[in-house]
Design a protein around this motif. Structure first.
Motif, PDB file in Angstrom:
ATOM      1  N   GLN A  86     -23.248   1.698   4.761  1.00 22.51           N
ATOM      2  CA  GLN A  86     -24.694   0.923   3.917  1.00 22.51           C
ATOM      3  C   GLN A  86     -24.678  -0.275   4.130  1.00 22.51           C
ATOM      4  O   GLN A  86     -25.787  -0.857   3.571  1.00 22.51           O
ATOM      5  CB  GLN A  86     -24.330   0.970   2.195  1.00 22.51           C
ATOM      6  CG  GLN A  86     -25.114   2.944   2.021  1.00 22.51           C
ATOM      7  CD  GLN A  86     -24.828   3.161   0.450  1.00 22.51           C
ATOM      8  OE1 GLN A  86     -24.716   3.038  -0.213  1.00 22.51           O
ATOM      9  NE2 GLN A  86     -25.825   4.361   0.476  1.00 22.51           N
ATOM     10  N   GLU A 118       0.876  -1.513  -0.135  1.00 21.47           N
ATOM     11  CA  GLU A 118       0.236  -0.274   0.394  1.00 21.47           C
ATOM     12  C   GLU A 118       0.475   1.304  -0.043  1.00 21.47           C
ATOM     13  O   GLU A 118       2.062   1.144   0.455  1.00 21.47           O
ATOM     14  CB  GLU A 118      -1.151  -0.110   1.439  1.00 21.47           C
ATOM     15  CG  GLU A 118      -1.588   1.033   1.578  1.00 21.47           C
ATOM     16  CD  GLU A 118      -2.835   2.001   0.523  1.00 21.47           C
ATOM     17  OE1 GLU A 118      -3.642   0.818   0.273  1.00 21.47           O
ATOM     18  OE2 GLU A 118      -2.435   3.419   0.054  1.00 21.47           O
ATOM     19  N   LEU A 150     -19.554  -3.525  -0.719  1.00 18.02           N
ATOM     20  CA  LEU A 150     -18.912  -4.542   0.804  1.00 18.02           C
ATOM     21  C   LEU A 150     -19.209  -5.999   0.987  1.00 18.02           C
ATOM     22  O   LEU A 150     -18.519  -6.928   1.424  1.00 18.02           O
ATOM     23  CB  LEU A 150     -18.343  -4.201   1.860  1.00 18.02           C
ATOM     24  CG  LEU A 150     -17.581  -2.764   1.781  1.00 18.02           C
ATOM     25  CD1 LEU A 150     -18.062  -1.540   3.611  1.00 18.02           C
ATOM     26  CD2 LEU A 150     -15.674  -3.049   1.811  1.00 18.02           C
ATOM     27  N   TRP A 155      -9.502   4.638   5.327  1.00 13.49           N
ATOM     28  CA  TRP A 155     -10.447   4.274   4.468  1.00 13.49           C
ATOM     29  C   TRP A 155     -11.491   5.598   4.000  1.00 13.49           C
ATOM     30  O   TRP A 155     -12.298   6.283   4.777  1.00 13.49           O
ATOM     31  CB  TRP A 155     -11.145   3.127   5.347  1.00 13.49           C
ATOM     32  CG  TRP A 155     -12.863   2.756   4.333  1.00 13.49           C
ATOM     33  CD1 TRP A 155     -12.291   2.696   3.002  1.00 13.49           C
ATOM     34  CD2 TRP A 155     -14.194   2.882   4.544  1.00 13.49           C
ATOM     35  NE1 TRP A 155     -13.416   1.993   2.600  1.00 13.49           N
ATOM     36  CE2 TRP A 155     -14.717   2.417   3.142  1.00 13.49           C
ATOM     37  CE3 TRP A 155     -14.315   2.652   5.653  1.00 13.49           C
ATOM     38  CZ2 TRP A 155     -15.732   1.836   3.277  1.00 13.49           C
ATOM     39  CZ3 TRP A 155     -16.282   2.622   5.220  1.00 13.49           C
ATOM     40  CH2 TRP A 155     -16.481   1.836   4.472  1.00 13.49           C
ATOM     41  N   HIS A 156     -10.953   6.301   2.805  1.00 15.29           N
ATOM     42  CA  HIS A 156     -11.731   7.177   2.156  1.00 15.29           C
ATOM     43  C   HIS A 156     -11.158   8.780   3.205  1.00 15.29           C
ATOM     44  O   HIS A 156     -12.691   9.135   3.334  1.00 15.29           O
ATOM     45  CB  HIS A 156     -13.100   7.315   1.509  1.00 15.29           C
ATOM     46  CG  HIS A 156     -12.955   6.282   0.698  1.00 15.29           C
ATOM     47  ND1 HIS A 156     -12.180   6.016  -0.982  1.00 15.29           N
ATOM     48  CD2 HIS A 156     -14.083   5.132   0.220  1.00 15.29           C
ATOM     49  CE1 HIS A 156     -13.187   5.133  -1.949  1.00 15.29           C
ATOM     50  NE2 HIS A 156     -13.045   4.426  -0.671  1.00 15.29           N
TER      51      HIS A 156
HETATM   52  C1  LIG Z   1     -17.140   7.652   0.716  1.00 16.10           C
HETATM   53  C2  LIG Z   1     -17.360   6.204   0.613  1.00 16.10           C
HETATM   54  C3  LIG Z   1     -18.467   4.920   1.835  1.00 16.10           C
HETATM   55  C4  LIG Z   1     -18.592   4.039   0.966  1.00 16.10           C
HETATM   56  N1  LIG Z   1     -19.079   3.095   1.824  1.00 16.10           N
HETATM   57  C5  LIG Z   1     -19.857   2.684   1.608  1.00 16.10           C
HETATM   58  C6  LIG Z   1     -20.586   1.496   2.331  1.00 16.10           C
HETATM   59  O1  LIG Z   1     -20.666   1.795   3.309  1.00 16.10           O
HETATM   60  N2  LIG Z   1     -20.593   0.085   1.909  1.00 16.10           N
HETATM   61  C7  LIG Z   1     -20.052  -0.401   1.446  1.00 16.10           C
HETATM   62  O2  LIG Z   1     -20.313  -1.590   0.392  1.00 16.10           O
HETATM   63  N3  LIG Z   1     -19.464   0.029   0.303  1.00 16.10           N
HETATM   64  C8  LIG Z   1     -19.118   1.782   0.065  1.00 16.10           C
HETATM   65  N4  LIG Z   1     -18.304   1.993  -0.045  1.00 16.10           N
HETATM   66  C9  LIG Z   1     -17.733   1.420  -1.634  1.00 16.10           C
HETATM   67  C10 LIG Z   1     -16.358   0.394  -1.470  1.00 16.10           C
HETATM   68  O3  LIG Z   1     -17.129  -0.203  -0.367  1.00 16.10           O
HETATM   69  C11 LIG Z   1     -15.135   1.442  -1.268  1.00 16.10           C
HETATM   70  O4  LIG Z   1     -14.826   2.554  -2.474  1.00 16.10           O
HETATM   71  C12 LIG Z   1     -14.141   0.424  -0.485  1.00 16.10           C
HETATM   72  O5  LIG Z   1     -12.905   1.431  -0.174  1.00 16.10           O
HETATM   73  C13 LIG Z   1     -13.195   0.215  -2.235  1.00 16.10           C
HETATM   74  O6  LIG Z   1     -12.533  -1.306  -1.408  1.00 16.10           O
HETATM   75  P1  LIG Z   1     -11.519  -0.721  -3.171  1.00 16.10           P
HETATM   76  O7  LIG Z   1      -9.867  -1.594  -2.064  1.00 16.10           O
HETATM   77  O8  LIG Z   1     -11.556  -1.314  -3.542  1.00 16.10           O
HETATM   78  O9  LIG Z   1     -10.595   0.412  -2.848  1.00 16.10           O
HETATM   79  P2  LIG Z   1      -9.725   1.881  -1.813  1.00 16.10           P
HETATM   80  O10 LIG Z   1     -10.348   1.108  -0.317  1.00 16.10           O
HETATM   81  O11 LIG Z   1      -9.892   2.982  -2.664  1.00 16.10           O
HETATM   82  O12 LIG Z   1      -8.174   1.268  -1.808  1.00 16.10           O
HETATM   83  C14 LIG Z   1      -7.447   1.324  -2.475  1.00 16.10           C
HETATM   84  C15 LIG Z   1      -6.235   1.620  -1.648  1.00 16.10           C
HETATM   85  O13 LIG Z   1      -5.193   0.933  -2.831  1.00 16.10           O
HETATM   86  C16 LIG Z   1      -3.898   2.194  -2.824  1.00 16.10           C
HETATM   87  N5  LIG Z   1      -3.504   2.072  -4.120  1.00 16.10           N
HETATM   88  C17 LIG Z   1      -3.591   2.480  -5.277  1.00 16.10           C
HETATM   89  N6  LIG Z   1      -2.516   2.769  -6.004  1.00 16.10           N
HETATM   90  C18 LIG Z   1      -1.235   2.502  -5.612  1.00 16.10           C
HETATM   91  C19 LIG Z   1      -0.067   1.741  -6.415  1.00 16.10           C
HETATM   92  N7  LIG Z   1      -0.087   1.850  -6.842  1.00 16.10           N
HETATM   93  N8  LIG Z   1       0.817   1.256  -5.273  1.00 16.10           N
HETATM   94  C20 LIG Z   1       0.240   1.328  -3.579  1.00 16.10           C
HETATM   95  N9  LIG Z   1      -0.702   0.899  -3.306  1.00 16.10           N
HETATM   96  C21 LIG Z   1      -2.118   1.516  -4.492  1.00 16.10           C
HETATM   97  C22 LIG Z   1      -4.975   3.473  -2.079  1.00 16.10           C
HETATM   98  O14 LIG Z   1      -3.829   4.508  -1.673  1.00 16.10           O
HETATM   99  C23 LIG Z   1      -6.059   2.662  -1.206  1.00 16.10           C
HETATM  100  O15 LIG Z   1      -5.487   3.061  -0.190  1.00 16.10           O
HETATM  101  C24 LIG Z   1     -17.868   3.385  -0.057  1.00 16.10           C
HETATM  102  C25 LIG Z   1     -17.610   4.000  -1.257  1.00 16.10           C
HETATM  103  C26 LIG Z   1     -16.887   5.390  -0.206  1.00 16.10           C
HETATM  104  C27 LIG Z   1     -16.512   6.567  -1.493  1.00 16.10           C
END
Ligand SMILES: Cc1cc2nc3c(=O)[nH]c(=O)nc-3n(C[C@H](O)[C@H](O)[C@H](O)COP(=O)(O)OP(=O)(O)OC[C@H]3O[C@@H](n4cnc5c(N)ncnc54)[C@H](O)[C@@H]3O)c2cc1C
Length: 442
Positions: free
Chosen positions: A55, A36, A390, A43-44
């Motif tokens: 949610q 990471e 999620l 988380w965001h």
């Molecule tokens: C405000 C918000 C609230 C949400 N609430 C919910 C909810 O209540 N329930 C639900 O089901 N879903 C929810 N979601 C949708 C979803 O669950 C989230 O967006 C979730 O964070 C997605 O997880 P992810 O692991 O794909 O990405 P992310 O959480 O975006 O994590 C990706 C990670 O990758 C890292 N990264 C990126 N590029 C690189 C790289 N080249 N090298 C190393 N690290 C890197 C970033 O720094 C980041 O930490 C929500 C989304 C948002 C925006």
């Protein structure tokens, strides 16, 4: 022969790869490492507003759906943090985003297979393994899982014009703007817009002079949280959805929009009570508005003043609005991770440049190979509406780990559902199980 460092390396540690890391950690037969770029799990963070709620139920945590005995469950977090009994007295499955974030950070801290301050700048594929460049180190891995999340969406008319007074909502908590006495416009009528409006309305950033919430949606649209809509977020549905053709998939996803892209009932009713109280009980002079059917079509910034042009979705009327501060709650989009640039041309992409994924979330290579490149949160075009959500994170993580180890490390086959979806393609005849076994439908 050169040895390969890991069976699986993960790029990015958001909730989705964290779930894979947590389920992989106790399996000694698998060597894994998750990288990471941030210094610690967050988380965001720009949207971790004080009272914003999840949610999804806390039971849909990183591990419980496939391993309720895991030390990384939300319930174990409650016990270890000595808040199990007070938590049970809440009587609510929806918790704050702050608490779920704290839970995930607690998991990330304990895992032996996570590394922070380890941004991945480049990935190459060398025939039977990946070579990963991360912050001065080189790692090799048989398989790769990319979980780099999403990018904020900025409307075309605002591109190149972002300032300290006009920014995307994902920076809200880093900026913590002082909105006292200012005219503030929020653009975007989804959950983020609602969360931001609610917190500004409550005075969390100082009381603005004027607060306008503009949305091109027809109304403040509620999240469809019914128990039947929830059936879309179960493995049985996803397993059947995957085999629909692309046009059928797109049609289904667009029909299901409000099951994942609306405002929770809890948030809407809290908001309504507050607005009613302000307007009809306190009878305050009008200082806020909610304006549906309005699309932001123009934006100019001069001397710190933002001039907005809005177009009405029904009447086509154009109107102007002025604001000291504009907050864009205009969503997030998926892009292929830039670190995959050097292997993108070896993958099968669709016409929009999105990776086509196998049922086990492994991308289709142009040339067959034993190494798998998994992508999580890649969009709704492979596995449907569930993908950015999620609900099935742990189930998907188990699917990926089973695929990496080529055996049933976790039992993810229990996929019963209350509905009979019958999504089988008409081109592949299916036996109707509950009638005459000789009946064939085509
Ligand atoms: C405000 C918000 C609230 C949400 N609430 C919910 C909810 O209540 N329930 C639900 O089901 N879903 C929810 N979601 C949708 C979803 O669950 C989230 O967006 C979730 O964070 C997605 O997880 P992810 O692991 O794909 O990405 P992310 O959480 O975006 O994590 C990706 C990670 O990758 C890292 N990264 C990126 N590029 C690189 C790289 N080249 N090298 C190393 N690290 C890197 C970033 O720094 C980041 O930490 C929500 C989304 C948002 C925006």
């Amino acid at each position: 022969m050169k040895t390969i460092d890991f069976d699986l390396v993960g790029v990015g540690i958001g909730p989705f790869n964290l779930s894979i890391a947590a389920l992989a950690a106790p399996k000694s037969e698998l060597s894994t490492q998750f990288l990471e770029r941030k210094p610690e799990f967050t988380w965001h963070p720009g949207l971790l507003l004080n009272h914003a709620k999840m949610q999804t139920s806390f039971l849909k945590d990183l591990v419980t759906a496939v391993d309720p005995t895991s030390p990384y469950s939300f319930l174990n977090y409650l016990v270890q943090k000595q808040k199990f009994y007070p938590f049970t007295a809440r009587g609510d499955f929806m918790i704050s985003r702050l608490e779920f974030s704290d839970y995930m950070a607690w998991v990330a801290k304990q895992l032996p297979n996570t590394q922070f301050d380890a941004g991945v700048s480049d990935v190459r594929f060398e025939g039977d393994h990946f070579v990963i460049q991360s912050n001065g180190q080189t790692l090799t891995s048989k398989h790769l899982v990319v979980g780099t999340g999403t990018q904020p969406v900025v409307p075309d008319c605002a591109k190149g014009k972002l300032t300290d007074n006009c920014f995307h909502a994902h920076e809200m908590m880093q900026r913590k703007p002082d909105l006292r006495g200012k005219r503030v416009v929020i653009i975007g009528g989804g959950q983020t817009g609602a969360d931001i409006f609610q917190h500004i309305f409550a005075g969390d950033f100082g009381k603005p002079r004027q607060l306008d919430w503009v949305s091109r949606r027809a109304n403040l649209e509620g999240l469809d949280e019914s128990c039947f809509s929830d059936q879309f977020f179960m493995p049985d549905y996803v397993n059947q959805f995957y085999h629909l053709d692309k046009a059928q998939q797109a049609r289904e996803v667009s029909r299901q929009k409000l099951t994942s892209d609306g405002i929770t009932d809890d948030c809407l009713s809290t908001l309504y009570q507050a607005l009613y109280h302000d307007k009809y009980v306190l009878q305050n002079p009008k200082w806020w508005s909610i304006q549906p059917h309005q699309e932001l079509v123009g934006l100019e910034t001069a001397d710190e003043l933002n001039q907005l042009t809005l177009k009405h979705g029904i009447t086509n009327n154009i109107k102007a609005l002025q604001a000291d501060v504009v907050i864009l709650c205009t969503g997030f989009k998926r892009v292929l991770a830039p670190c995959l640039e050097n292997i993108a041309d070896q993958l099968q992409l669709d016409e929009l440049g999105r990776p086509l994924l196998n049922e086990d979330y492994a991308a289709f290579w142009k040339q067959p190979t034993d190494s798998k490149l998994f992508v999580v949160n890649s969009g709704t075009h492979n596995h449907g509406i569930i993908e950015p959500q999620l609900s099935l994170a742990a189930w998907r993580a188990a699917t990926i780990l089973n695929s990496v180890s080529d055996k049933l490390l976790y039992n993810n086959t229990n996929s019963s559902n209350i509905m009979d979806w019958d999504l089988h393609s008409s081109s592949s005849p299916q036996i109707v199980q509950n009638s005459n076994p000789r009946d064939i439908v085509s």
